[in-house]
Design a protein around this motif. Structure first.
Motif, PDB file in Angstrom:
ATOM      1  N   GLY A  86       0.588  -1.168   0.234  1.00 56.98           N
ATOM      2  CA  GLY A  86       0.104  -0.070   0.047  1.00 56.98           C
ATOM      3  C   GLY A  86       0.843   1.103   0.188  1.00 56.98           C
ATOM      4  N   THR A  87       2.032   1.288   0.219  1.00 61.71           N
ATOM      5  CA  THR A  87       3.073   2.247   0.455  1.00 61.71           C
ATOM      6  C   THR A  87       4.038   2.464  -0.916  1.00 61.71           C
ATOM      7  N   ARG A  88       4.880   1.375  -0.992  1.00 60.01           N
ATOM      8  CA  ARG A  88       6.066   1.473  -1.733  1.00 60.01           C
ATOM      9  C   ARG A  88       5.760   1.126  -3.100  1.00 60.01           C
ATOM     10  N   VAL A  89       5.978   1.504  -4.178  1.00 56.22           N
ATOM     11  CA  VAL A  89       5.485   1.537  -5.508  1.00 56.22           C
ATOM     12  C   VAL A  89       7.073   0.905  -6.267  1.00 56.22           C
ATOM     13  N   ALA A  90       7.004  -0.474  -6.622  1.00 55.91           N
ATOM     14  CA  ALA A  90       7.941  -1.188  -7.376  1.00 55.91           C
ATOM     15  C   ALA A  90       7.724  -2.263  -8.198  1.00 55.91           C
ATOM     16  N   GLY A  91       8.570  -2.506  -9.139  1.00 52.80           N
ATOM     17  CA  GLY A  91       8.196  -3.549 -10.077  1.00 52.80           C
ATOM     18  C   GLY A  91       8.309  -2.993 -11.573  1.00 52.80           C
ATOM     19  N   ARG A  92       7.647  -3.826 -12.473  1.00 51.40           N
ATOM     20  CA  ARG A  92       7.836  -3.512 -13.703  1.00 51.40           C
ATOM     21  C   ARG A  92       6.372  -2.806 -14.274  1.00 51.40           C
ATOM     22  N   LEU A  93       6.780  -1.865 -14.950  1.00 45.83           N
ATOM     23  CA  LEU A  93       5.421  -0.937 -15.675  1.00 45.83           C
ATOM     24  C   LEU A  93       5.431  -1.190 -17.157  1.00 45.83           C
ATOM     25  N   VAL A  94       4.653  -2.027 -17.710  1.00 43.01           N
ATOM     26  CA  VAL A  94       4.864  -2.436 -19.255  1.00 43.01           C
ATOM     27  C   VAL A  94       3.611  -1.662 -19.884  1.00 43.01           C
ATOM     28  N   LEU A  95       3.975  -0.652 -20.634  1.00 47.77           N
ATOM     29  CA  LEU A  95       2.841   0.208 -21.266  1.00 47.77           C
ATOM     30  C   LEU A  95       2.890  -0.028 -22.593  1.00 47.77           C
ATOM     31  N   GLY A  96       1.583  -0.047 -23.427  1.00 47.44           N
ATOM     32  CA  GLY A  96       1.527   0.125 -24.615  1.00 47.44           C
ATOM     33  C   GLY A  96       0.888   1.505 -24.987  1.00 47.44           C
ATOM     34  N   SER A  97       1.193   2.081 -26.372  1.00 46.36           N
ATOM     35  CA  SER A  97       0.696   3.398 -26.474  1.00 46.36           C
ATOM     36  C   SER A  97       0.525   3.503 -27.973  1.00 46.36           C
ATOM     37  N   SER A  98      -0.372   4.422 -28.451  1.00 49.35           N
ATOM     38  CA  SER A  98      -0.392   4.496 -30.159  1.00 49.35           C
ATOM     39  C   SER A  98       0.810   5.854 -30.029  1.00 49.35           C
ATOM     40  N   LEU A 109       6.004  11.706 -19.010  1.00 50.46           N
ATOM     41  CA  LEU A 109       5.222  11.268 -18.017  1.00 50.46           C
ATOM     42  C   LEU A 109       5.881  10.002 -17.439  1.00 50.46           C
ATOM     43  N   LEU A 110       6.773   9.128 -18.068  1.00 57.23           N
ATOM     44  CA  LEU A 110       7.168   7.897 -17.662  1.00 57.23           C
ATOM     45  C   LEU A 110       8.595   8.305 -16.800  1.00 57.23           C
ATOM     46  N   GLY A 111       9.264   9.388 -17.674  1.00 53.34           N
ATOM     47  CA  GLY A 111      10.356   9.707 -17.149  1.00 53.34           C
ATOM     48  C   GLY A 111      10.502  10.272 -15.740  1.00 53.34           C
ATOM     49  N   ALA A 112       9.290  11.280 -15.668  1.00 50.04           N
ATOM     50  CA  ALA A 112       9.197  11.880 -14.351  1.00 50.04           C
ATOM     51  C   ALA A 112       8.623  10.809 -13.329  1.00 50.04           C
ATOM     52  N   PHE A 113       7.795   9.847 -13.693  1.00 51.25           N
ATOM     53  CA  PHE A 113       7.412   8.950 -12.838  1.00 51.25           C
ATOM     54  C   PHE A 113       8.245   8.062 -12.559  1.00 51.25           C
ATOM     55  N   HIS A 114       9.186   7.621 -13.147  1.00 53.10           N
ATOM     56  CA  HIS A 114      10.406   6.769 -12.785  1.00 53.10           C
ATOM     57  C   HIS A 114      11.290   7.675 -11.712  1.00 53.10           C
ATOM     58  N   SER A 286      -1.523   1.261 -11.111  1.00 53.62           N
ATOM     59  CA  SER A 286      -2.603   2.203 -10.309  1.00 53.62           C
ATOM     60  C   SER A 286      -1.760   3.503  -9.981  1.00 53.62           C
ATOM     61  N   ALA A 287      -0.597   3.209  -9.440  1.00 55.45           N
ATOM     62  CA  ALA A 287       0.242   4.509  -9.126  1.00 55.45           C
ATOM     63  C   ALA A 287       0.741   5.257 -10.148  1.00 55.45           C
ATOM     64  N   PHE A 288       0.909   4.917 -11.470  1.00 54.98           N
ATOM     65  CA  PHE A 288       1.210   5.589 -12.689  1.00 54.98           C
ATOM     66  C   PHE A 288      -0.267   6.463 -13.076  1.00 54.98           C
ATOM     67  N   MET A 289      -1.298   5.734 -12.911  1.00 51.68           N
ATOM     68  CA  MET A 289      -2.365   6.362 -13.132  1.00 51.68           C
ATOM     69  C   MET A 289      -2.985   7.457 -12.502  1.00 51.68           C
ATOM     70  N   ASP A 290      -2.745   7.207 -11.144  1.00 51.99           N
ATOM     71  CA  ASP A 290      -2.784   8.380 -10.289  1.00 51.99           C
ATOM     72  C   ASP A 290      -1.945   9.650 -10.618  1.00 51.99           C
ATOM     73  N   PHE A 291      -0.590   9.222 -10.747  1.00 48.37           N
ATOM     74  CA  PHE A 291       0.359  10.253 -11.199  1.00 48.37           C
ATOM     75  C   PHE A 291       0.385  10.866 -12.186  1.00 48.37           C
ATOM     76  N   ALA A 292      -0.331  10.153 -13.519  1.00 45.39           N
ATOM     77  CA  ALA A 292      -0.652  10.881 -14.592  1.00 45.39           C
ATOM     78  C   ALA A 292      -1.816  11.888 -14.720  1.00 45.39           C
TER      79      ALA A 292
END
Length: 306
Positions: A86-98, A109-114, A286-292
């Motif tokens: 519930g507090t630490r954000v870690a792992g792999r985020l695999v995102l697809g995009s047009s 966005l991904l650079g700022a999130f990382h 979920s953390a990335f969506m909140d950040f975005a």
């Protein structure tokens, strides 16, 4: 395997006696003896030799002691990681995009999130809207950002950000001095269009139909891949194209391309996040969506739901 028995056994070995183990565990000495006896019966081996006030570890007991330490350590590690979910954000985020958001917006966005969550490993795959949706549905991607919400069973679309479509021309083009251009004026120009499956193409075709311009009225010079291809062709003077403003921010700022506002309805472009309807989003997603949402402000909040 009862971890309480293993904890009792490890404590007896570490302390060297049943009485000190009972004191450490805050239980009675008979309770310690019962746990050890139950463990020996469970494993079918004598684990401790009781001689005098000290205990000696048997050969079988040495094996059990090694595994007991590892299993108790794994239990503690599991509890720690579960507590951090519930507090630490870690792992792999695999995102697809047009290509619209994938070329400029999402890398930022991904650079700022990382930077905010350095324990996250980011991966971005860019393709057309249709392919991204298919890969999300096939569980190859957990999340996608696409330029068109195409109702499809098994997918959920959420507003992400607003954009607009613009016509782009080289600086020396006869239309470059204009601030805007009408859709009907595109008929007279050699047009560069994106491949089938592109979200931009879908929006443009719908807008043209809405303004009374038929697809066959267009002077299509070339049908190319995605946005990078049509940008390169415009730069080389082969025609003009309609494209996401986000995709040409850098070129417009550098003066290598001129963006013209398109007159007419239906030319505001909406980007959507797409995910599998039957999957619970991971913590990192979920953390990335909140950040975005926080970074993009009310640009997404003002969008209509698909």
């Amino acid at each position: 395997m009862d971890l309480r028995q293993l904890l009792t056994f490890r404590t007896v070995v570490d302390k060297g006696s049943f009485s000190q183990a009972a004191e450490e565990l805050e239980v009675s000495q008979p309770a310690v003896s019962f746990q050890i006896r139950s463990l020996e019966e469970r494993l079918g081996h004598r684990l401790l030799d009781r001689s005098g006030r000290r205990v000696a570890v048997t050969e079988a007991g040495e094996v059990v002691y090694r595994y007991a330490k590892r299993m108790i350590g794994l239990e503690a590690e599991l509890e720690r990681e579960m507590g951090e979910i519930g507090t630490r954000v870690a792992g792999r985020l695999v995102l697809g995009s047009s290509t619209g958001p994938g070329e400029v917006l999402l890398p930022r966005l991904l650079g700022a999130f990382h930077a905010a969550h350095p324990d996250v490993r980011v991966s971005l795959a860019v393709s057309d809207t249709q392919t991204v949706c298919e890969r999300v549905l096939d569980d190859e991607l957990e999340l996608g950002v696409v330029g068109a919400a195409r109702p499809q069973r098994g997918l959920v679309f959420e507003p992400f950000v607003r954009d607009e479509l613009v016509a782009i021309v080289p600086p020396g083009h006869r239309l470059a001095g204009r601030g805007s251009v009408g859709l009907d004026e595109l008929v007279a120009e050699p047009m560069l269009i994106q491949q089938e499956g592109s979200g931009v193409r879908s929006v443009v075709e719908a807008a043209l139909r809405g303004s009374g311009v038929r697809d066959r009225d267009l002077n299509v010079a070339m049908e190319l891949g995605l946005q990078q291809s049509v940008k390169a062709a415009v730069l080389d003077g082969f025609g003009i194209t309609v494209i996401s403003r986000l995709a040409v921010e850098r070129e417009v700022a550098e003066g290598t391309l001129v963006a013209l506002r398109l007159e007419g309805p239906g030319l505001e472009r909406h980007f959507f996040a797409v995910r599998h309807a039957g999957r619970t989003p991971k913590r990192v997603t979920s953390a990335f969506m909140d950040f975005a949402r926080a970074e993009l402000g009310d640009m997404a909040a003002a969008m209509p739901s698909p």
